[in-house]
Design an enzyme around this catalytic site. Sequence first.
Site, PDB file in Angstrom:
ATOM      1  N   HIS A 504     -68.298   9.435 -22.805  1.00  0.00           N
ATOM      2  CA  HIS A 504     -67.829   8.909 -21.517  1.00  0.00           C
ATOM      3  C   HIS A 504     -66.845   9.916 -20.928  1.00  0.00           C
ATOM      4  O   HIS A 504     -65.656   9.648 -20.801  1.00  0.00           O
ATOM      5  CB  HIS A 504     -67.145   7.554 -21.714  1.00  0.00           C
ATOM      6  N   HIS A 547     -67.244   1.722 -19.337  1.00  0.00           N
ATOM      7  CA  HIS A 547     -68.105   2.890 -19.477  1.00  0.00           C
ATOM      8  C   HIS A 547     -68.019   3.722 -18.200  1.00  0.00           C
ATOM      9  O   HIS A 547     -67.392   3.307 -17.243  1.00  0.00           O
ATOM     10  CB  HIS A 547     -69.536   2.438 -19.715  1.00  0.00           C
TER      11      HIS A 547
HETATM   12  C1  LIG Z   1     -76.143   8.913 -24.935  1.00  0.00           C
HETATM   13  C2  LIG Z   1     -75.269   8.409 -23.825  1.00  0.00           C
HETATM   14  C3  LIG Z   1     -75.116   7.034 -23.647  1.00  0.00           C
HETATM   15  C4  LIG Z   1     -74.327   6.550 -22.612  1.00  0.00           C
HETATM   16  N1  LIG Z   1     -74.275   5.212 -22.406  1.00  0.00           N
HETATM   17  C5  LIG Z   1     -73.616   4.736 -21.323  1.00  0.00           C
HETATM   18  C6  LIG Z   1     -73.668   3.362 -21.009  1.00  0.00           C
HETATM   19  O1  LIG Z   1     -74.305   2.555 -21.672  1.00  0.00           O
HETATM   20  N2  LIG Z   1     -72.972   2.941 -19.906  1.00  0.00           N
HETATM   21  C7  LIG Z   1     -72.257   3.809 -19.145  1.00  0.00           C
HETATM   22  O2  LIG Z   1     -71.640   3.371 -18.171  1.00  0.00           O
HETATM   23  N3  LIG Z   1     -72.198   5.116 -19.413  1.00  0.00           N
HETATM   24  C8  LIG Z   1     -72.897   5.612 -20.464  1.00  0.00           C
HETATM   25  N4  LIG Z   1     -72.890   6.949 -20.705  1.00  0.00           N
HETATM   26  C9  LIG Z   1     -72.162   7.849 -19.783  1.00  0.00           C
HETATM   27  C10 LIG Z   1     -72.764   7.925 -18.382  1.00  0.00           C
HETATM   28  O3  LIG Z   1     -74.166   7.812 -18.427  1.00  0.00           O
HETATM   29  C11 LIG Z   1     -72.350   9.226 -17.682  1.00  0.00           C
HETATM   30  O4  LIG Z   1     -70.938   9.284 -17.627  1.00  0.00           O
HETATM   31  C12 LIG Z   1     -72.871   9.364 -16.258  1.00  0.00           C
HETATM   32  O5  LIG Z   1     -74.242   9.057 -16.178  1.00  0.00           O
HETATM   33  C13 LIG Z   1     -72.608  10.784 -15.753  1.00  0.00           C
HETATM   34  O6  LIG Z   1     -73.131  10.959 -14.454  1.00  0.00           O
HETATM   35  P1  LIG Z   1     -72.957  12.352 -13.688  1.00  0.00           P
HETATM   36  O7  LIG Z   1     -73.556  12.185 -12.354  1.00  0.00           O
HETATM   37  O8  LIG Z   1     -71.537  12.754 -13.788  1.00  0.00           O
HETATM   38  O9  LIG Z   1     -73.774  13.433 -14.540  1.00  0.00           O
HETATM   39  P2  LIG Z   1     -75.319  13.438 -14.969  1.00  0.00           P
HETATM   40  O10 LIG Z   1     -75.933  12.129 -14.738  1.00  0.00           O
HETATM   41  O11 LIG Z   1     -75.350  14.005 -16.336  1.00  0.00           O
HETATM   42  O12 LIG Z   1     -75.999  14.441 -13.952  1.00  0.00           O
HETATM   43  C14 LIG Z   1     -75.871  15.836 -14.003  1.00  0.00           C
HETATM   44  C15 LIG Z   1     -77.184  16.463 -13.593  1.00  0.00           C
HETATM   45  O13 LIG Z   1     -76.968  17.851 -13.322  1.00  0.00           O
HETATM   46  C16 LIG Z   1     -78.002  18.620 -13.898  1.00  0.00           C
HETATM   47  N5  LIG Z   1     -77.456  19.962 -14.129  1.00  0.00           N
HETATM   48  C17 LIG Z   1     -76.715  20.398 -15.167  1.00  0.00           C
HETATM   49  N6  LIG Z   1     -76.415  21.697 -14.985  1.00  0.00           N
HETATM   50  C18 LIG Z   1     -76.947  22.076 -13.799  1.00  0.00           C
HETATM   51  C19 LIG Z   1     -76.949  23.278 -13.057  1.00  0.00           C
HETATM   52  N7  LIG Z   1     -76.311  24.382 -13.508  1.00  0.00           N
HETATM   53  N8  LIG Z   1     -77.619  23.319 -11.876  1.00  0.00           N
HETATM   54  C20 LIG Z   1     -78.246  22.217 -11.387  1.00  0.00           C
HETATM   55  N9  LIG Z   1     -78.256  21.039 -12.053  1.00  0.00           N
HETATM   56  C21 LIG Z   1     -77.612  20.967 -13.246  1.00  0.00           C
HETATM   57  C22 LIG Z   1     -78.390  17.858 -15.142  1.00  0.00           C
HETATM   58  O14 LIG Z   1     -79.685  18.214 -15.586  1.00  0.00           O
HETATM   59  C23 LIG Z   1     -78.262  16.411 -14.680  1.00  0.00           C
HETATM   60  O15 LIG Z   1     -79.461  15.944 -14.118  1.00  0.00           O
HETATM   61  C24 LIG Z   1     -73.647   7.470 -21.756  1.00  0.00           C
HETATM   62  C25 LIG Z   1     -73.781   8.839 -21.955  1.00  0.00           C
HETATM   63  C26 LIG Z   1     -74.593   9.319 -22.957  1.00  0.00           C
HETATM   64  C27 LIG Z   1     -74.746  10.802 -23.130  1.00  0.00           C
END
Ligand SMILES: Cc1cc2nc3c(=O)[nH]c(=O)nc-3n(C[C@H](O)[C@H](O)[C@H](O)COP(=O)(O)OP(=O)(O)OC[C@H]3O[C@@H](n4cnc5c(N)ncnc54)[C@H](O)[C@@H]3O)c2cc1C
Length: 567
Positions: A504, A547
Amino acid sequence: QNEVAFDYVIAGAGTAGLVLANRLSANPSVSVAVIEPGDDVREDADVQTVDFLFSNFNTSINYQYPSVTSRALGSRNLTYRAGKAWGGTSAVNGMVYIRGDKAQYDAWEELGNRGWNWNTLFASYKKGEHFIVPTQAQVASGVTFDEAFHGKAGPLDLGFPLSLSNGSYYAKARATWEKLGVQSIKDLNGGAPHGFVTAPMTLDPQAAVREDSARAYYTPAEARTNLKIIKGTVKRITWGKDAGRLAVADGFEYVSPSGTMLEVRAKKEVILSASAYRNPLILEGSGVGNPKILNKLGIKIKVKLPGVGESLQDHNIIAMTYSLKEKFLGRIPYATTPTAHDVFGNNTASIASSSLGKIKEYAKQLSTTFDGAISVNAIEKRFRVQHDLIFKKNVTVAELFPTNTGDGILAQFWTSMPFSWGNVHLGSKDAIESPVIVPNIMATDFDVDMLTAVGRLSQQAFATAPLSDLVADNLTPGYDTLPLDASDDQWASFLDGNVLNALHVVGSCAMLPVELGGVVDEKVKVHGTRNVRVVDASIIPSQLSGHTMAPVYGVAEKAAVIILEGK
Ligand SMILES: Cc1cc2nc3c(=O)[nH]c(=O)nc-3n(C[C@H](O)[C@H](O)[C@H](O)COP(=O)(O)OP(=O)(O)OC[C@H]3O[C@@H](n4cnc5c(N)ncnc54)[C@H](O)[C@@H]3O)c2cc1C
């Protein structure tokens, strides 16, 4: 091919990135491109399943980033995970949707972000949400809810699994928690999550399909000709002519799947939504960051911003396993979210005062870990706000969340607001896929005491009737290793060997004033730039209970409005 132009170009089609893609492209005259290295996995059976049991770990749609080894963890290293797919981590996560405490959001405003508080975020949450009212059978299995906390017309399905356990687990767990002084509550998503309750999940219950940000936000926008997802990995921001003292981005340089370096132009803005692990790497690679680090990497400085990559905050998690006398089918998404008082009992006041007395020391230690990138005073100010949340505002400080493994219970518990923060940086100029993560978890005695106390509470729950009537044995670590009356030393050594990062992760591009180590301002714009925004978990300035996915959706909905206002 090398010179395509869009109004907005977003790095990352993840949880936040696709919210923005949808909202920004709603006006047909605004063109939007998203650069994403992962694939469309909306029809992938392992993604669709709502029976999440880490089935995507170590597959091609799951990044695995090893951390550096940590002395505080007996020289272990940790694995940080995230999703590599349309939908990002929302396509591989546990789907549990918990927003956190009102006062934790109000603290964002207190730290300098005008307009970022519970009330505004609550409205953003509701705007994005499509709450699916539980069936009578679900209510009979322990689902409670308050419709006033939920939105009905948004794109993101939120509901409860139909496969809720129909055994006696819910009733027994509820009675045990009430005996331990943690009352059951109706719904934890209205800003007051303290209690025991069934947690909702991002899924379509009838179809039994995961609702990730690709299904929720991209599918309805897919037919738009002004929205395009381009496969590739963003390497760096390309810069145009400065506007006075502000740096002006004119696009991204990105690596195509065949390894060719290409460019895409942004007529208005570039937006980083590439996760808390990867945004700092893109910024540093583009010359935005701490001069000490950039100089070492041989990167020309464009904007001096020492907070980039610092104050990475996670929850600290442990799991124990129990065998049961009865087997249960289906999910048991029952969250217990205690306050400091539930956890420390009569010791609360003395722990509050002793930890307050050490706040400056904790801040000094952390500033040293950050090699001075954030001053002691700035960290101390942020820590004092957190300490007040824990001890004066009585927010929830931990979560206990069981998972039905079929054979028994995986009893996970974690602490929500540790004072040990880490950082993430680029290791070498071109290593854009490999964040160097310093976890620095369990570096204060307070964090050890807190996790120990939460662990004891978890053990106590499984040993208290009527929940204990179901328990056959504690399989791991086992009562021989960690008896119910284990000493502080036994706990400390258990934690050393077993504590993990909860995945998280927030804070590495914190929305804060520069003096506090901030990277973006309250308009989610990178300080010192005219048109570079960051929108995802990385800008969350201080940890929340529960979360991180729900907060990311709320943040992205609010950020989309700000971006469209063009300020
Ligand atoms: C196994 C696991 C279980 C979890 N379970 C929960 C849960 O049950 N409930 C909850 O609330 N949270 C949970 N979380 C946490 C939550 O899902 C994340 O905090 C949240 O989804 C993050 O969103 P984001 O938009 O910050 O990043 P992300 O959703 O990770 O999006 C980042 C995107 O950028 C892309 N990317 C990376 N580098 C580059 C680049 N250089 N150029 C272009 N694109 C790139 C990636 O491929 C990805 O698609 C969990 C996390 C994990 C790993």
